[in-house]
Design a protein around this motif. Structure first.
Motif, PDB file in Angstrom:
ATOM      1  N   GLU A  74      60.610  21.977 194.726  1.00  0.00           N
ATOM      2  CA  GLU A  74      60.331  21.918 193.287  1.00  0.00           C
ATOM      3  C   GLU A  74      60.309  23.316 192.672  1.00  0.00           C
ATOM      4  O   GLU A  74      60.831  23.539 191.591  1.00  0.00           O
ATOM      5  CB  GLU A  74      58.998  21.206 193.021  1.00  0.00           C
TER       6      GLU A  74
ATOM      7  N   ARG B 268      63.774  24.526 192.227  1.00  0.00           N
ATOM      8  CA  ARG B 268      64.416  23.816 191.104  1.00  0.00           C
ATOM      9  C   ARG B 268      64.049  24.477 189.776  1.00  0.00           C
ATOM     10  O   ARG B 268      64.910  24.729 188.932  1.00  0.00           O
ATOM     11  CB  ARG B 268      63.986  22.347 191.112  1.00  0.00           C
ATOM     12  N   HIS B 269      62.781  24.793 189.595  1.00  0.00           N
ATOM     13  CA  HIS B 269      62.332  25.411 188.345  1.00  0.00           C
ATOM     14  C   HIS B 269      62.866  26.833 188.199  1.00  0.00           C
ATOM     15  O   HIS B 269      63.288  27.233 187.111  1.00  0.00           O
ATOM     16  CB  HIS B 269      60.809  25.383 188.252  1.00  0.00           C
TER      17      HIS B 269
ATOM     18  N   ARG C 154      65.606  28.051 189.512  1.00  0.00           N
ATOM     19  CA  ARG C 154      67.040  27.935 189.220  1.00  0.00           C
ATOM     20  C   ARG C 154      67.277  27.560 187.764  1.00  0.00           C
ATOM     21  O   ARG C 154      68.183  28.084 187.118  1.00  0.00           O
ATOM     22  CB  ARG C 154      67.683  26.882 190.120  1.00  0.00           C
ATOM     23  N   LEU C 155      66.470  26.650 187.256  1.00  0.00           N
ATOM     24  CA  LEU C 155      66.640  26.210 185.877  1.00  0.00           C
ATOM     25  C   LEU C 155      66.424  27.372 184.908  1.00  0.00           C
ATOM     26  O   LEU C 155      67.199  27.562 183.975  1.00  0.00           O
ATOM     27  CB  LEU C 155      65.675  25.062 185.568  1.00  0.00           C
TER      28      LEU C 155
ATOM     29  N   ARG D 228      74.365  18.358 182.043  1.00  0.00           N
ATOM     30  CA  ARG D 228      72.966  18.372 182.459  1.00  0.00           C
ATOM     31  C   ARG D 228      72.303  17.006 182.296  1.00  0.00           C
ATOM     32  O   ARG D 228      71.347  16.690 182.987  1.00  0.00           O
ATOM     33  CB  ARG D 228      72.179  19.412 181.657  1.00  0.00           C
TER      34      ARG D 228
ATOM     35  N   TYR E  84      73.226  17.666 189.277  1.00  0.00           N
ATOM     36  CA  TYR E  84      73.049  18.456 188.050  1.00  0.00           C
ATOM     37  C   TYR E  84      71.883  17.938 187.226  1.00  0.00           C
ATOM     38  O   TYR E  84      71.069  18.704 186.728  1.00  0.00           O
ATOM     39  CB  TYR E  84      74.311  18.433 187.200  1.00  0.00           C
TER      40      TYR E  84
ATOM     41  N   GLU F 165      69.241  16.103 188.019  1.00  0.00           N
ATOM     42  CA  GLU F 165      67.905  16.159 188.618  1.00  0.00           C
ATOM     43  C   GLU F 165      67.219  17.495 188.371  1.00  0.00           C
ATOM     44  O   GLU F 165      65.997  17.575 188.321  1.00  0.00           O
ATOM     45  CB  GLU F 165      67.985  15.884 190.121  1.00  0.00           C
ATOM     46  N   MET F 166      68.007  18.547 188.195  1.00  0.00           N
ATOM     47  CA  MET F 166      67.428  19.861 187.948  1.00  0.00           C
ATOM     48  C   MET F 166      66.618  19.862 186.649  1.00  0.00           C
ATOM     49  O   MET F 166      65.666  20.615 186.501  1.00  0.00           O
ATOM     50  CB  MET F 166      68.533  20.923 187.878  1.00  0.00           C
ATOM     51  N   TYR F 167      66.981  18.995 185.701  1.00  0.00           N
ATOM     52  CA  TYR F 167      66.338  18.970 184.397  1.00  0.00           C
ATOM     53  C   TYR F 167      65.277  17.880 184.267  1.00  0.00           C
ATOM     54  O   TYR F 167      64.724  17.694 183.198  1.00  0.00           O
ATOM     55  CB  TYR F 167      67.407  18.820 183.308  1.00  0.00           C
TER      56      TYR F 167
END
Length: 189
Positions: A11, A14-15, A17-18, A149, A156, A158-160
């Motif tokens: 997690e 993921r954040h 990277r975002l 997104r 793609y 799920e990252m958001y």
């Protein structure tokens, strides 16, 4: 590569990277808007957009040591945690950038040169946009409500997950609308 290897990232990754991906998106839109103004004969928007982009590039350099080749995101994760104080620097940039968005937008789209050179040209229907393989702001500026997104593969989208944002698409298909999509895109990022 991660899809091929069946890797899932944490997690926190993921954040991280975002944040870096969205800053990259803002930087890319700044380059596009500035160069578009330059192509139309207006030098000031080019200088202003690159001034703001340089602030993002400095943030990237702090994160990964490289100002132009953002080597922060790697297969399976990121190269390192964020440096101490980086989030505060990023927040400061975003707070200072928010009022600049409207200035940049007005400077470019209210510019007589921009209006004269783009008025009534570049009509791009949704069908033409698909035929030409348009993506991103050009596709949305043509009236197509599609964003990787939100509408792409799960790797793609799920990252958001958990982030509130919306896709803004034009309804008239005129090319100058694509440049108008960009400021909203940056603001929502």
């Amino acid at each position: 590569m991660e899809k091929l290897l069946g890797l899932k990232v944490s997690e926190k990754t993921r954040h991280l990277r975002l944040i870096v991906a969205e800053l990259g998106r803002i930087a890319n839109h700044l380059v596009a808007a500035g160069c578009y103004g330059l192509d139309l004969g207006s030098f000031t928007p080019f200088m202003w957009t690159f001034r703001e982009r340089e602030k993002i590039v400095n943030l990237f350099e702090d994160v990964c040591g490289a100002p132009l080749t953002y080597s922060y995101i790697t297969v399976g994760g990121v190269t390192a945690d964020l440096p101490e104080g980086w989030l505060e620097k990023c927040k400061t940039f975003l707070d200072e950038f928010e009022p600049v968005i409207d200035e940049l937008h007005t400077l470019l789209t209210s510019n007589a040169i921009f209006i004269q050179r783009t008025a009534g040209v570049g009509l791009l229907t949704p069908e033409m946009a698909f035929d030409y393989g348009c993506t991103g702001p050009v596709l949305r500026g043509s009236g197509v409500d599609w964003d990787l997104r939100r509408d792409g593969e799960p790797i793609y989208t799920e990252m958001y997950d958990g982030y509130k944002w919306r896709v803004i698409a034009s309804t008239d298909g005129r090319y100058p609308r694509t440049i108008r999509i960009r400021p909203y895109r940056r603001r929502l990022s």
